[in-house]
Scaffold this motif. Structure first.
Motif, short mmCIF file in Angstrom:
data_model
loop_
_atom_site.label_atom_id
_atom_site.label_comp_id
_atom_site.label_asym_id
_atom_site.label_seq_id
_atom_site.Cartn_x
_atom_site.Cartn_y
_atom_site.Cartn_z
N UNK A 2 23.85 0.63 3.65
CA UNK A 2 22.73 0.69 2.71
C UNK A 2 21.40 0.58 3.44
N UNK A 3 21.33 -0.36 4.38
CA UNK A 3 20.09 -0.50 5.16
C UNK A 3 19.81 0.76 5.96
N UNK A 4 20.85 1.33 6.54
CA UNK A 4 20.71 2.55 7.33
C UNK A 4 20.20 3.69 6.45
N UNK A 5 20.75 3.83 5.25
CA UNK A 5 20.32 4.88 4.33
C UNK A 5 18.87 4.68 3.91
N UNK A 6 18.50 3.44 3.61
CA UNK A 6 17.12 3.14 3.24
C UNK A 6 16.16 3.42 4.39
N UNK A 7 16.56 3.07 5.61
CA UNK A 7 15.74 3.33 6.79
C UNK A 7 15.50 4.83 6.95
N UNK A 30 11.98 6.83 6.82
CA UNK A 30 11.57 7.67 7.94
C UNK A 30 11.28 9.09 7.47
N UNK A 31 12.13 9.61 6.61
CA UNK A 31 11.92 10.96 6.07
C UNK A 31 10.62 11.03 5.27
N UNK A 60 8.00 9.10 5.61
CA UNK A 60 6.88 8.97 6.55
C UNK A 60 6.64 10.29 7.26
N UNK A 61 7.70 10.96 7.66
CA UNK A 61 7.56 12.25 8.33
C UNK A 61 6.92 13.28 7.41
N UNK A 62 7.37 13.31 6.17
CA UNK A 62 6.80 14.25 5.20
C UNK A 62 5.33 13.94 4.94
N UNK A 63 5.00 12.65 4.84
CA UNK A 63 3.60 12.26 4.62
C UNK A 63 2.74 12.69 5.80
N UNK A 64 3.26 12.51 7.02
CA UNK A 64 2.50 12.92 8.20
C UNK A 64 2.29 14.44 8.21
N UNK A 65 3.32 15.20 7.93
CA UNK A 65 3.19 16.66 7.92
C UNK A 65 2.28 17.14 6.80
N UNK A 66 2.23 16.40 5.71
CA UNK A 66 1.38 16.76 4.59
C UNK A 66 -0.08 16.41 4.85
N UNK A 67 -0.33 15.24 5.45
CA UNK A 67 -1.71 14.75 5.61
C UNK A 67 -2.23 14.82 7.04
N UNK A 68 -1.33 14.80 8.01
CA UNK A 68 -1.76 14.78 9.41
C UNK A 68 -2.22 13.40 9.85
N UNK A 69 -2.09 12.40 8.99
CA UNK A 69 -2.52 11.04 9.30
C UNK A 69 -1.32 10.22 9.76
#
Length: 90
Positions: free
Chosen positions: A45-50, A54-55, A57-66
């Motif tokens: 469960x912890x692994x799935x939540x992690x 991460x996914x 955060x990656x999507x937010x970075x690709x969307x905003x560049x921040x």
């Protein structure tokens, strides 16, 4: 609620002997297996939540560049570690 049974599995005699050799005093094989299964579930469960965080955060970075600089992340983690060590008296 009724209890359920986890399926039996066949193992090599060596694995069974290894398992029995690590049982704590008074601990049964059933208790060991149940504890191990519960720990594996919690870990998964912890692994799935992690991975989900991460996914996201990656999507937010690709969307905003921040993003947050690695040094800031490491400093924050080190602060958390230092606080926990201080709390535990280490």
């Amino acid at each position: 609620m009724k209890t359920a049974v986890i399926p039996q599995i066949r193992v090599e005699p060596e694995l069974r002997a290894d398992l029995e050799s690590v049982l704590l005093r008074g601990e049964t094989l059933t208790e060991f297996v149940e504890t191990t299964v519960r720990n594996a579930i919690a870990y998964r469960r912890m692994q799935t939540e992690f991975h989900a965080r991460a996914q996201a955060a990656s999507e937010a970075y690709h969307r905003t560049g921040v993003s947050v600089p690695v040094d800031a992340v490491l400093d924050r983690l080190q602060s958390k570690l230092d606080a926990k060590r201080k709390k535990l008296g280490r």
